[in-house]
Design an enzyme around this catalytic site. Structure first.
Site, mmCIF file in Angstrom:
data_model
loop_
_atom_site.group_PDB
_atom_site.id
_atom_site.type_symbol
_atom_site.label_atom_id
_atom_site.label_comp_id
_atom_site.label_asym_id
_atom_site.label_seq_id
_atom_site.Cartn_x
_atom_site.Cartn_y
_atom_site.Cartn_z
ATOM 1 N N LYS A 1 0.847 -1.195 0.000
ATOM 2 C CA LYS A 1 0.000 0.000 0.000
ATOM 3 C C LYS A 1 0.877 1.238 0.000
ATOM 4 O O LYS A 1 2.045 1.200 0.401
ATOM 5 C CB LYS A 1 -0.982 0.014 1.177
ATOM 6 C CG LYS A 1 -0.378 0.041 2.550
ATOM 7 C CD LYS A 1 -1.536 -0.029 3.565
ATOM 8 C CE LYS A 1 -1.122 -0.141 5.000
ATOM 9 N NZ LYS A 1 0.105 0.392 5.441
ATOM 10 N N GLY B 1 -3.319 4.429 -1.927
ATOM 11 C CA GLY B 1 -4.029 3.271 -2.440
ATOM 12 C C GLY B 1 -3.387 1.977 -2.005
ATOM 13 O O GLY B 1 -2.327 1.976 -1.391
ATOM 14 N N LYS C 1 -4.472 -1.828 -8.572
ATOM 15 C CA LYS C 1 -4.271 -0.729 -7.618
ATOM 16 C C LYS C 1 -5.622 -0.084 -7.368
ATOM 17 O O LYS C 1 -6.319 0.287 -8.319
ATOM 18 C CB LYS C 1 -3.287 0.294 -8.191
ATOM 19 C CG LYS C 1 -2.884 1.404 -7.225
ATOM 20 C CD LYS C 1 -1.653 2.089 -7.794
ATOM 21 C CE LYS C 1 -1.230 3.316 -7.074
ATOM 22 N NZ LYS C 1 -0.027 3.952 -7.681
ATOM 23 N N ASP D 1 10.067 12.088 -10.494
ATOM 24 C CA ASP D 1 10.009 11.506 -9.152
ATOM 25 C C ASP D 1 10.765 10.176 -9.122
ATOM 26 O O ASP D 1 10.294 9.199 -8.552
ATOM 27 C CB ASP D 1 8.546 11.317 -8.726
ATOM 28 C CG ASP D 1 8.430 11.165 -7.200
ATOM 29 O OD1 ASP D 1 7.360 10.771 -6.726
ATOM 30 O OD2 ASP D 1 9.437 11.414 -6.500
ATOM 31 N N LYS E 1 13.001 7.627 -7.779
ATOM 32 C CA LYS E 1 13.597 7.239 -6.495
ATOM 33 C C LYS E 1 13.286 5.757 -6.277
ATOM 34 O O LYS E 1 12.371 5.224 -6.918
ATOM 35 C CB LYS E 1 13.032 8.097 -5.351
ATOM 36 C CG LYS E 1 11.536 8.085 -5.201
ATOM 37 C CD LYS E 1 11.105 9.106 -4.158
ATOM 38 C CE LYS E 1 9.603 9.208 -4.076
ATOM 39 N NZ LYS E 1 9.176 10.306 -3.192
ATOM 40 N N ASN F 1 9.806 4.256 -6.228
ATOM 41 C CA ASN F 1 8.970 4.235 -7.438
ATOM 42 C C ASN F 1 9.478 3.266 -8.480
ATOM 43 O O ASN F 1 9.171 3.414 -9.666
ATOM 44 C CB ASN F 1 8.910 5.642 -8.035
ATOM 45 C CG ASN F 1 8.036 6.545 -7.207
ATOM 46 O OD1 ASN F 1 7.205 6.068 -6.436
ATOM 47 N ND2 ASN F 1 8.248 7.836 -7.315
ATOM 48 N N ASP G 1 4.589 4.554 -10.998
ATOM 49 C CA ASP G 1 4.135 5.786 -10.352
ATOM 50 C C ASP G 1 4.441 7.053 -11.127
ATOM 51 O O ASP G 1 5.435 7.733 -10.877
ATOM 52 C CB ASP G 1 4.772 5.880 -8.961
ATOM 53 C CG ASP G 1 4.218 7.087 -8.235
ATOM 54 O OD1 ASP G 1 4.934 7.689 -7.437
ATOM 55 O OD2 ASP G 1 3.067 7.442 -8.519
ATOM 56 N N THR H 1 10.134 12.987 0.167
ATOM 57 C CA THR H 1 11.502 13.244 0.579
ATOM 58 C C THR H 1 12.121 14.302 -0.332
ATOM 59 O O THR H 1 11.836 14.363 -1.511
ATOM 60 C CB THR H 1 12.347 11.952 0.487
ATOM 61 O OG1 THR H 1 13.720 12.341 0.530
ATOM 62 C CG2 THR H 1 12.100 11.223 -0.831
HETATM 63 C C1 LIG Z 1 5.186 -6.748 -2.979
HETATM 64 C C2 LIG Z 1 5.540 -7.778 -3.958
HETATM 65 N N1 LIG Z 1 6.166 -8.910 -3.623
HETATM 66 N N2 LIG Z 1 6.325 -9.602 -4.742
HETATM 67 C C3 LIG Z 1 6.964 -10.917 -4.758
HETATM 68 C C4 LIG Z 1 5.819 -8.930 -5.803
HETATM 69 C C5 LIG Z 1 5.309 -7.764 -5.312
HETATM 70 C C6 LIG Z 1 4.684 -6.735 -6.109
HETATM 71 N N3 LIG Z 1 4.225 -5.555 -5.652
HETATM 72 C C7 LIG Z 1 3.757 -4.911 -6.753
HETATM 73 C C8 LIG Z 1 3.176 -3.640 -6.910
HETATM 74 C C9 LIG Z 1 3.049 -2.775 -5.710
HETATM 75 C C10 LIG Z 1 2.740 -3.221 -4.444
HETATM 76 N N4 LIG Z 1 2.784 -2.186 -3.580
HETATM 77 N N5 LIG Z 1 3.194 -1.153 -4.242
HETATM 78 C C11 LIG Z 1 3.476 0.090 -3.502
HETATM 79 C C12 LIG Z 1 2.348 1.044 -3.655
HETATM 80 C C13 LIG Z 1 1.078 0.603 -3.636
HETATM 81 C C14 LIG Z 1 0.040 1.539 -3.792
HETATM 82 C C15 LIG Z 1 0.292 2.877 -3.946
HETATM 83 C C16 LIG Z 1 1.606 3.294 -3.955
HETATM 84 C C17 LIG Z 1 1.834 4.761 -4.057
HETATM 85 O O1 LIG Z 1 0.984 5.478 -3.590
HETATM 86 N N6 LIG Z 1 2.911 5.337 -4.645
HETATM 87 C C18 LIG Z 1 3.003 6.796 -4.688
HETATM 88 C C19 LIG Z 1 4.223 7.215 -3.931
HETATM 89 N N7 LIG Z 1 5.400 6.571 -4.510
HETATM 90 C C20 LIG Z 1 6.576 6.978 -3.735
HETATM 91 C C21 LIG Z 1 5.274 5.090 -4.462
HETATM 92 C C22 LIG Z 1 4.049 4.623 -5.202
HETATM 93 C C23 LIG Z 1 2.646 2.389 -3.804
HETATM 94 C C24 LIG Z 1 3.342 -1.439 -5.547
HETATM 95 C C25 LIG Z 1 2.785 -3.257 -8.208
HETATM 96 CL CL1 LIG Z 1 2.049 -1.723 -8.496
HETATM 97 C C26 LIG Z 1 2.987 -4.124 -9.293
HETATM 98 N N8 LIG Z 1 3.565 -5.336 -9.131
HETATM 99 C C27 LIG Z 1 3.936 -5.718 -7.881
HETATM 100 N N9 LIG Z 1 4.537 -6.848 -7.454
#
Ligand SMILES: Cc1nn(C)cc1-c1nc2c(-c3cnn(Cc4cccc(C(=O)N5CCN(C)CC5)c4)c3)c(Cl)cnc2[nH]1
Length: 287
Positions: free
Chosen positions: A23, A27, A44, A139, A141, A144, A157, A175
């Site tokens: 998360k 979202g 998402k 952005d 980093k 992302n 992102d 940051t």
């Molecule tokens: C975990 C994981 N373990 N394994 C084995 C695979 C995964 C995995 N994750 C994803 C993810 C994933 C999940 N969470 N996130 C982090 C996240 C989730 C929801 C929103 C954000 C967010 O708000 N962001 C805005 C700010 N910036 C800095 C940041 C973005 C950011 C991305 C995606 Cl999008 C696609 N494929 C994935 N695979």
């Protein structure tokens, strides 16, 4: 065909929802499988209520959808489509098999030079693709960037891309570490529309991959000062080639930063490209 999710109209009933993947501020992301094709993706979910708090995030999400759905590059996370119901917006995203890069970086503390160089080469290729399409990410980093099943990186992102954040408050809540001098200095903002901002962030990313922390990491006030002066020290144990690349990207004058083509041809990158990696492992002799 690499666009298996073809139908233009998507709805929630088309997907089996799996485990939560993560998360973020705005979202949550779930593993999902499209029922008819079995296609695995990341869904998402954004709550409209959270977006409508007038923080301009709704525009960011619209921009993210508009930009990311038109991009197709192996190092950019695909956005296959989107849909919404009364309360939520859903983005159908490519599933990155190895998750969030920053978690790998924190766990490993820092990356070996060959891995950092391969990641930076992929970032440079993705940024060249973006800049050719007049998209500035703005952005860049570790938070992302995601990692695909074959270890390749995927920029995700796009909330901040193309138009500079139109109010500094949003920018500064994240940051400061990755912001280039031209974006933290008040005064003329036309530099915010210059793709050279991504070159500075690429330099910060290179440093953080190798050292394990950002070059200007400090208190917010000091970080601000140090960025404005490009005041950083690179530890001695970083190779001279890597130091050279970092110094050619973390340049105050945006016009003097190393262009992406020259990043891809930099000796540090060439040395660690695929051939170099085998050499680095000293296992399989080069054919
Ligand atoms: C975990 C994981 N373990 N394994 C084995 C695979 C995964 C995995 N994750 C994803 C993810 C994933 C999940 N969470 N996130 C982090 C996240 C989730 C929801 C929103 C954000 C967010 O708000 N962001 C805005 C700010 N910036 C800095 C940041 C973005 C950011 C991305 C995606 Cl999008 C696609 N494929 C994935 N695979």
């Amino acid at each position: 065909v690499d666009q298996p999710l073809v139908p233009k109209q998507f709805h929630l009933g088309m997907f089996e929802i799996g485990r939560p993947l993560g998360k973020g501020k705005f979202g949550r992301v779930y593993l999902a499988r499209e029922r008819t094709t079995g296609f695995i993706c990341a869904l998402k979910v954004l709550y409209k209520s959270e977006l409508q708090q007038g923080t301009g995030v709704e525009k960011q999400v619209r921009r993210e959808i508009e930009i990311q759905s038109n991009l197709r590059h192996p190092n950019i996370l695909k956005l296959y489509g989107h849909f919404h119901d009364s309360k939520r917006i859903f983005l159908i995203l490519e599933y990155a098999g190895k998750g969030e890069l920053y978690k790998h970086l924190r766990r490993e503390q820092r990356f070996p030079e060959w891995k950092a160089a391969q990641y930076i080469a992929q970032m440079a290729a993705a940024l060249r693709y973006l800049h050719r399409k007049h998209v500035i990410h703005r952005d860049i980093k570790p938070e992302n960037i995601l990692v695909g099943i074959h270890g390749e990186i995927k920029i995700s992102d796009f909330g901040w891309s193309v138009h500079a954040p139109n109010n500094r408050r949003n920018t500064l809540c994240g940051t400061l570490d990755y912001l280039p001098p031209e974006m933290i200095k008040s005064g003329s903002k036309d530099n915010w529309y210059n793709e050279k901002v991504d070159l500075w962030s690429l330099g910060v990313l290179t440093y953080e991959f190798l050292v394990g922390e950002a070059p200007f990491e400090d208190t917010p006030i000091m970080t601000h000062k140090r960025i404005a002066r490009a005041d950083m020290t690179i530890p001695d144990w970083v190779s001279k080639e890597a130091k050279d690349l970092i110094k050619k990207l973390l340049v105050l004058d945006p016009e003097k930063r190393l262009p992406l083509e020259e990043v891809q041809n930099h000796p540090w990158i060439i040395k660690h490209c695929v051939k170099g990696e085998r050499a680095a492992n000293r296992e399989k002799p080069l054919k």
